[in-house]
Design an enzyme around this catalytic site. Structure first.
Site, PDB file in Angstrom:
ATOM      1  CB  SER A  72      -0.892  -0.083   1.193  1.00 40.04           C
ATOM      2  OG  SER A  72      -1.916   0.989   1.175  1.00 40.04           O
ATOM      3  CG  ASN A  73      -0.615   4.365  -1.189  1.00 37.63           C
ATOM      4  OD1 ASN A  73      -1.366   5.428  -0.584  1.00 37.63           O
ATOM      5  ND2 ASN A  73      -1.354   4.004  -2.160  1.00 37.63           N
ATOM      6  NE  ARG A  74       5.883   7.110   3.832  1.00 35.95           N
ATOM      7  CZ  ARG A  74       6.141   6.338   5.031  1.00 35.95           C
ATOM      8  NH1 ARG A  74       5.355   6.372   6.011  1.00 35.95           N
ATOM      9  NH2 ARG A  74       7.396   5.789   4.974  1.00 35.95           N
ATOM     10  CB  SER A  75      -3.100   7.720   0.659  1.00 34.87           C
ATOM     11  OG  SER A  75      -4.373   8.158   0.529  1.00 34.87           O
ATOM     12  CB  ALA A  89      -2.793   7.394  -3.056  1.00 34.98           C
TER      13      ALA A  89
END
Ligand code: C5P
Length: 222
Positions: free
Chosen positions: A29-32, A96
């Site tokens: 995943s990502n930091r959104s 994101a």
């Protein structure tokens, strides 16, 4: 509807970072945080829109009055958005979306083996670009989170994805981007317009974005 109202319009907003499964218990995943998308949903509701919020798990309180569609991966988000596109007037893609996903998620939990593990990744569908190809009357708003060459990349995405507004933020600036309640954005439109906003609450950024969306929808509020 007046020049600040969205009554009678259907607005679809995507929020959060997608989760791309590696196996049943792991994902990429990502930091959104989802905060910008949720602020947009609240603002659209406040202005009287019918709101569909397509969201990944964020832990944020769900906006009261929105139709909420829960998704995890980019593929699921693609389905959720495409199946509703014909019925909406505005799409704001604040999510994101991962650019790559594991090619073949394992059906069972992967066990530790060698010291190195190579994971094969494949591209996810670009949801916003596909909306740009399909759009007829809808107003499309994209986000571009960048760490460098903000304007070049944002304008490139605006044209390539055929969107009406591109909201660009430099995620390296303090008070902008992931996790925080404020943002520093520049809004680009398809006519060469560029508006740089100062540091402000994501709620206020959302309000500025919808002011512009309404201008495009109604054509008479310039
Ligand atoms: O990832 P990128 O910087 O190209 O994202 C720009 C915009 O495109 C964002 O609004 C994002 O939600 C959207 N996007 C998408 N599907 C992807 C990648 C990005 O809808 N696979």
């Amino acid at each position: 509807a007046g020049c600040s109202e969205l009554a009678g319009y259907r607005v679809l907003i995507t929020a959060g970072g997608t989760r791309e499964p590696i196996d049943p218990v792991r994902y990429i995943s990502n930091r959104s945080s989802g905060k910008m998308g949720y602020a947009l949903a609240r603002e659209a509701l406040r202005r009287g829109a019918e709101v569909i919020l397509v969201t990944t798990p964020t832990g944020l309180p769900l906006p009261e009055g929105a139709e909420v569609v829960h998704v995890e991966s980019a593929d699921e988000m693609y389905e959720a958005v495409m199946s509703r596109f014909d019925a909406v007037d505005v799409v704001v893609k604040a999510a994101a979306v991962a650019d790559y996903r594991p090619a073949a998620p394992a059906e069972q939990k992967m066990k530790k083996q060698a010291d190195r593990l190579f994971l094969e990744l494949v591209r996810t569908p670009d949801i916003l670009a596909e909306l740009g190809r399909r759009k007829e009357r809808q107003v499309l708003v994209g986000f571009a989170a960048e760490t460098n060459d903000l304007e070049t990349y944002a304008l490139d995405k605006l044209r390539r994805k055929n969107v009406d507004l591109m909201v660009a933020n430099d995620v390296t600036q303090t008070g902008a981007g992931f996790g925080v309640d404020t943002n520093i954005v520049t809004i680009f439109d398809g006519r060469g317009g560029k508006e740089t906003l100062k540091l402000m609450a994501k709620e206020e950024v959302a309000s500025r974005i919808f002011d512009r969306v309404i201008q495009i929808l109604s054509n008479s509020c310039d």
